[in-house]
Design a protein around this motif. Structure first.
Motif, PDB file in Angstrom:
ATOM      1  N   VAL A  14       5.716  44.164  43.020  1.00 61.43           N
ATOM      2  CA  VAL A  14       5.377  43.072  42.897  1.00 61.43           C
ATOM      3  C   VAL A  14       4.428  42.688  41.650  1.00 61.43           C
ATOM      4  O   VAL A  14       3.636  43.574  41.332  1.00 61.43           O
ATOM      5  CB  VAL A  14       4.352  42.404  44.168  1.00 61.43           C
ATOM      6  N   VAL A  15       4.801  41.699  40.855  1.00 62.06           N
ATOM      7  CA  VAL A  15       4.114  41.557  39.545  1.00 62.06           C
ATOM      8  C   VAL A  15       3.373  40.081  39.900  1.00 62.06           C
ATOM      9  O   VAL A  15       3.810  39.167  40.280  1.00 62.06           O
ATOM     10  CB  VAL A  15       5.112  41.259  38.464  1.00 62.06           C
ATOM     11  N   THR A  45      -0.977  41.820  35.455  1.00 63.09           N
ATOM     12  CA  THR A  45      -0.873  41.574  34.189  1.00 63.09           C
ATOM     13  C   THR A  45      -1.263  40.203  33.733  1.00 63.09           C
ATOM     14  O   THR A  45      -1.836  39.366  34.447  1.00 63.09           O
ATOM     15  CB  THR A  45       0.512  41.882  33.589  1.00 63.09           C
ATOM     16  N   GLY A  46      -1.139  39.834  32.477  1.00 64.00           N
ATOM     17  CA  GLY A  46      -1.295  38.410  31.992  1.00 64.00           C
ATOM     18  C   GLY A  46      -2.900  38.050  32.117  1.00 64.00           C
ATOM     19  O   GLY A  46      -3.611  38.713  31.564  1.00 64.00           O
ATOM     20  N   ASN A  47      -2.866  36.689  32.553  1.00 65.71           N
ATOM     21  CA  ASN A  47      -4.151  36.126  32.670  1.00 65.71           C
ATOM     22  C   ASN A  47      -5.329  37.046  33.417  1.00 65.71           C
ATOM     23  O   ASN A  47      -6.665  36.663  33.380  1.00 65.71           O
ATOM     24  CB  ASN A  47      -4.401  34.690  33.143  1.00 65.71           C
ATOM     25  N   HIS A  48      -4.946  37.908  34.360  1.00 65.12           N
ATOM     26  CA  HIS A  48      -5.840  38.483  35.269  1.00 65.12           C
ATOM     27  C   HIS A  48      -6.547  39.578  34.257  1.00 65.12           C
ATOM     28  O   HIS A  48      -7.812  40.037  34.659  1.00 65.12           O
ATOM     29  CB  HIS A  48      -4.982  39.395  36.307  1.00 65.12           C
ATOM     30  N   ILE A  57      -8.718  40.212  37.456  1.00 59.52           N
ATOM     31  CA  ILE A  57      -8.107  41.384  38.174  1.00 59.52           C
ATOM     32  C   ILE A  57      -9.284  41.842  39.237  1.00 59.52           C
ATOM     33  O   ILE A  57      -8.915  42.528  40.195  1.00 59.52           O
ATOM     34  CB  ILE A  57      -8.060  42.489  37.208  1.00 59.52           C
ATOM     35  N   SER A  58     -10.496  41.864  39.020  1.00 59.69           N
ATOM     36  CA  SER A  58     -11.554  42.077  40.142  1.00 59.69           C
ATOM     37  C   SER A  58     -11.334  41.218  41.387  1.00 59.69           C
ATOM     38  O   SER A  58     -11.509  41.910  42.247  1.00 59.69           O
ATOM     39  CB  SER A  58     -13.087  41.571  39.087  1.00 59.69           C
ATOM     40  N   GLU A  59     -10.747  40.081  41.394  1.00 58.43           N
ATOM     41  CA  GLU A  59     -10.543  39.557  42.646  1.00 58.43           C
ATOM     42  C   GLU A  59      -9.360  40.076  43.244  1.00 58.43           C
ATOM     43  O   GLU A  59      -9.185  40.207  44.437  1.00 58.43           O
ATOM     44  CB  GLU A  59     -10.070  37.987  42.186  1.00 58.43           C
ATOM     45  N   VAL A  60      -8.538  40.418  42.303  1.00 54.52           N
ATOM     46  CA  VAL A  60      -7.194  41.393  43.012  1.00 54.52           C
ATOM     47  C   VAL A  60      -7.632  42.581  43.438  1.00 54.52           C
ATOM     48  O   VAL A  60      -7.108  42.817  44.564  1.00 54.52           O
ATOM     49  CB  VAL A  60      -6.161  41.320  41.978  1.00 54.52           C
ATOM     50  N   LEU A  64      -6.982  43.700  47.720  1.00 54.42           N
ATOM     51  CA  LEU A  64      -6.113  44.666  48.081  1.00 54.42           C
ATOM     52  C   LEU A  64      -6.872  45.981  48.045  1.00 54.42           C
ATOM     53  O   LEU A  64      -7.484  46.521  47.141  1.00 54.42           O
ATOM     54  CB  LEU A  64      -4.688  44.406  46.839  1.00 54.42           C
ATOM     55  N   ASP A  65      -6.063  46.780  48.969  1.00 57.01           N
ATOM     56  CA  ASP A  65      -6.746  48.031  49.374  1.00 57.01           C
ATOM     57  C   ASP A  65      -5.717  48.806  48.797  1.00 57.01           C
ATOM     58  O   ASP A  65      -5.050  49.810  49.510  1.00 57.01           O
ATOM     59  CB  ASP A  65      -7.236  48.302  50.589  1.00 57.01           C
ATOM     60  N   LEU A  66      -5.087  48.867  47.571  1.00 53.16           N
ATOM     61  CA  LEU A  66      -3.973  49.411  46.963  1.00 53.16           C
ATOM     62  C   LEU A  66      -4.423  49.920  45.661  1.00 53.16           C
ATOM     63  O   LEU A  66      -5.241  49.387  44.967  1.00 53.16           O
ATOM     64  CB  LEU A  66      -2.770  48.614  46.963  1.00 53.16           C
ATOM     65  N   ASP A  67      -3.496  50.864  45.118  1.00 46.91           N
ATOM     66  CA  ASP A  67      -3.384  51.309  43.775  1.00 46.91           C
ATOM     67  C   ASP A  67      -2.868  50.129  42.993  1.00 46.91           C
ATOM     68  O   ASP A  67      -1.659  49.816  43.152  1.00 46.91           O
ATOM     69  CB  ASP A  67      -3.079  52.562  43.355  1.00 46.91           C
ATOM     70  N   LEU A  68      -3.427  49.676  41.819  1.00 42.24           N
ATOM     71  CA  LEU A  68      -2.970  48.694  41.002  1.00 42.24           C
ATOM     72  C   LEU A  68      -2.351  49.416  39.683  1.00 42.24           C
ATOM     73  O   LEU A  68      -3.042  50.156  39.092  1.00 42.24           O
ATOM     74  CB  LEU A  68      -3.845  47.654  40.731  1.00 42.24           C
ATOM     75  N   ILE A  69      -1.260  48.816  39.057  1.00 44.84           N
ATOM     76  CA  ILE A  69      -0.824  49.102  37.817  1.00 44.84           C
ATOM     77  C   ILE A  69      -1.542  48.115  36.654  1.00 44.84           C
ATOM     78  O   ILE A  69      -0.694  46.872  36.940  1.00 44.84           O
ATOM     79  CB  ILE A  69       0.628  49.410  37.810  1.00 44.84           C
ATOM     80  N   GLU A  70      -2.222  48.215  35.785  1.00 43.31           N
ATOM     81  CA  GLU A  70      -2.556  47.528  35.182  1.00 43.31           C
ATOM     82  C   GLU A  70      -1.704  47.509  33.938  1.00 43.31           C
ATOM     83  O   GLU A  70      -1.363  48.465  33.215  1.00 43.31           O
ATOM     84  CB  GLU A  70      -4.190  47.627  34.663  1.00 43.31           C
TER      85      GLU A  70
END
Length: 79
Positions: A14-15, A45-48, A57-60, A64-70
């Protein structure tokens, strides 16, 4: 005939690029994260990642309690 869920693992990415699309995707991400036959990746990505738009990105991460790929794809020197 009885429905049988797929037995093999499915990979889904999911992007999310901004606060608006994350608001729509958040419930979908939560549901997918609970499916045992899904390997979920969340790309942020993007504006996050932009200071100009509040580095949401801090809100994301908080939601979410998941590992994120920046994925920072902003080009340097563009207007």
């Amino acid at each position: 005939m009885k429905f049988e869920p797929p037995k093999r693992l499915r990979r889904i990415a999911v992007v999310t690029t901004n606060r608006a699309d994350f608001g729509l995707l958040n419930p979908v991400i939560h549901k997918l994260s609970k499916v045992r036959t899904v390997e979920l990746s969340v790309l942020v990505t993007g504006n996050h990642l932009s200071k100009k738009f509040g580095e949401t990105i801090s809100e994301v991460k908080q939601a979410l309690d998941l590992d994120l790929i920046e994925l920072d794809i902003q080009q340097q020197g563009t207007k």
